[in-house]
Design a protein around this motif. Structure first.
Motif, short mmCIF file in Angstrom:
data_model
loop_
_atom_site.label_atom_id
_atom_site.label_comp_id
_atom_site.label_asym_id
_atom_site.label_seq_id
_atom_site.Cartn_x
_atom_site.Cartn_y
_atom_site.Cartn_z
N THR A 197 -15.20 -1.51 -0.03
CA THR A 197 -14.27 -2.69 -0.28
C THR A 197 -13.60 -3.42 0.83
O THR A 197 -13.00 -2.64 1.54
N THR A 249 -11.65 -5.73 1.79
CA THR A 249 -10.37 -5.78 1.78
C THR A 249 -9.42 -4.79 2.34
O THR A 249 -8.27 -5.03 2.53
N PHE A 250 -9.67 -3.61 1.97
CA PHE A 250 -9.06 -2.52 2.33
C PHE A 250 -8.73 -2.14 3.77
O PHE A 250 -9.81 -2.55 4.53
N VAL A 285 -1.71 1.94 -3.78
CA VAL A 285 -3.07 2.45 -3.03
C VAL A 285 -3.77 2.48 -4.39
O VAL A 285 -4.88 2.26 -4.39
N MET A 314 -14.27 3.03 -2.22
CA MET A 314 -13.17 2.97 -0.83
C MET A 314 -13.80 2.62 0.33
O MET A 314 -13.33 1.95 1.37
N HIS A 369 -4.71 -0.87 -5.90
CA HIS A 369 -5.76 -1.62 -5.20
C HIS A 369 -7.02 -0.97 -5.55
O HIS A 369 -8.08 -1.72 -5.56
N SER A 370 -7.28 0.27 -5.38
CA SER A 370 -8.44 1.00 -5.67
C SER A 370 -8.95 0.88 -6.97
O SER A 370 -10.04 0.51 -7.17
N LEU A 415 -7.40 3.38 4.89
CA LEU A 415 -7.37 3.78 3.27
C LEU A 415 -8.86 4.05 3.01
O LEU A 415 -9.19 4.84 2.21
N LYS A 416 -9.91 3.41 3.73
CA LYS A 416 -11.31 3.89 3.60
C LYS A 416 -11.68 5.41 3.63
O LYS A 416 -12.73 5.98 3.15
N TYR A 430 0.82 -1.09 -0.14
CA TYR A 430 -0.03 -0.08 -0.08
C TYR A 430 0.98 1.29 -0.07
O TYR A 430 0.71 2.07 0.64
#
Length: 440
Positions: free
Chosen positions: A333, A335-336, A301, A330, A304-305, A340-341, A296
């Motif tokens: 998801t 798995t984040f 980042v 964001m 992944h997004s 990160l959310k 990340y």
């Protein structure tokens, strides 16, 4: 009652561009110029001037603009409002728990503020240079208005990443990279007007290169390299076709010498190499197609997004999820990691358009560039617009296009300002070619 009715009828009666009051033209050009200069550093001033320019511009275009074809651009505005409403309506029907309470129809329609601005800039031959010059000046002085001045520049030279207070480093790089491209594309007409202009031009190029270098935005470096390769390759091929055999060989040799020199500078510069190699693990994950193994990091980042966004795009591919689709990716998801959310966007404008407004939205956006570009090159082909403006349009198209692969510029005020100022100048050139030659 009859006299009042007659007065109202005359007020809305369309007239020719030559009947437009001079004071109204001066007011329009002045307010647009103030907006272009003040938006980065003095937003309140910009808000007032933009409001005046916006409403007077639409009035002027309606009342005196029958000679220019503004209908197609105004249709874009209506289409933008329509598909945003449809996207919101479908979200209310399919996923009401995630949908916004009211449709936010301004998120795309605000891209078209350039329409009334362009009308004012088209009224005078050199007003385009006022517009773009004011925006350039407002950016160049940003270190002393929104940033830390000379001290921040010195910090950047000493290794600290800088942004001059223009949102963040990526947005600062967008602005200074654009100024660099603009100066390079327009240096020839500037030189023709005044040979001494090469002195300030050289200083501005050096200033912009320094800022972009110490700013350390990798997407700006990549975007500038791609833009340079595209434009230089095209101009080289064009020159070769018109030249005799000996000059063709010399041109090809010089082109490859320049390309080799640029490559050598890039791969031997420690700052550039170290900055790029920070993402080595992420790039390895991309090359091996094992995206879930990407760390990340800054690019990680983003990666992944983007992967997470594909699931949302597949679920609603045509009209998307509505304006808040990007933040839903964001937030929902699983798995984040929690930290990160909090990110409210996907760092990629094209993916955001697909998530928010689907294929319809993305095609709509690309259509704007296609339609404006087609109108511009039609006027260039007829000899009414300088070919340097065409080079600038293509160069910005590539630079802006690559930059938006790694940041969602057009969904922030910085990108909206950028887009409207640039497009206002381009449309002003197109409309100027259609207006009567007797205008000053």
């Amino acid at each position: 009652m009859t006299s009042v009715s007659t007065s109202l009828t005359n007020a809305f009666k369309r007239r020719t561009q030559l009947e437009q009051p001079t004071w109204l033209i001066v007011l329009g050009i002045l307010t647009v110029t103030i907006y272009a200069f003040s938006r980065t550093g003095f937003p309140e001033v910009a808000r007032v001037s933009a409001t005046i320019a916006f409403f007077t511009g639409f009035w002027g275009l309606y009342k005196y603009g029958s000679e220019v074809n503004s209908h197609i651009l105004l249709r874009f505005v209506w289409i933008a409002a329509f598909f945003q409403f449809i996207s919101w309506g479908l979200s209310q029907y399919v996923t009401p728990e995630w949908a916004e309470d009211i449709p936010k129809l301004d998120k795309v329609t605000r891209w078209f503020i350039f329409i009334p601005f362009a009308w004012w800039i088209a009224q005078r031959k050199n007003a385009i240079w006022l517009l773009w010059g004011a925006a350039t000046a407002g950016t160049l002085i940003s270190p002393w208005v929104t940033g830390g001045g000379l001290h921040e520049i010195i910090q950047g030279i000493n290794g600290k990443r800088i942004d001059f207070g223009i949102r963040n480093a990526q947005h600062t790089a967008l602005y200074f990279g654009t100024i660099l491209i603009g100066i390079c594309c327009l240096v020839k007409p500037l030189y023709r007007k005044n040979k001494l202009s090469l002195i300030p031009v050289a200083l501005m190029i050096s200033y912009c290169l320094l800022v972009i270098y110490i700013n350390e935005s990798r997407q700006a470096w990549l975007a500038l390299i791609i833009t340079f390769l595209v434009i230089s390759s095209y101009t080289t091929l064009k020159y070769i076709k018109k030249s005799p055999r000996p000059k063709q060989i010399i041109t090809i040799v010089l082109f490859f010498i320049g390309l080799t020199t640029l490559s050598t500078i890039l791969i031997t510069n420690d700052k550039i190499v170290n900055r790029v190699m920070l993402e080595q693990k992420t790039m390895n994950a991309v090359l091996s197609l094992e995206f879930d193994k990407a760390p990340y990091s800054s690019f990680g980042v983003r990666l992944h997004s983007w992967v997470a966004a594909t699931y949302f795009i597949k679920a609603k591919p045509i009209f998307g999820w509505g304006h808040n689709g990007k933040s839903m990716v964001m937030e929902h998801t699983k798995t984040f990691p929690k930290w990160l959310k909090g990110f409210g966007h996907l760092h990629n404008f094209y993916i955001e358009m697909l998530v928010n407004y689907g294929i319809v939205g993305l095609i709509f956006y690309l259509s704007i560039w296609f339609v404006v570009g087609r109108m511009l090159f039609k006027e260039i082909k007829s000899g009414k617009v300088e070919k340097e403006i065409g080079y600038l349009f293509v160069a910005i198209l590539f630079f802006w296009g690559v930059m938006n692969c790694f940041e969602s510029y057009q969904n922030f005020w910085t990108g909206v300002f950028y887009f409207n100022v640039f497009m206002a100048g381009i449309m002003a050139k197109i409309w100027r070619a259609k207006l009567r030659p007797t205008t000053l």
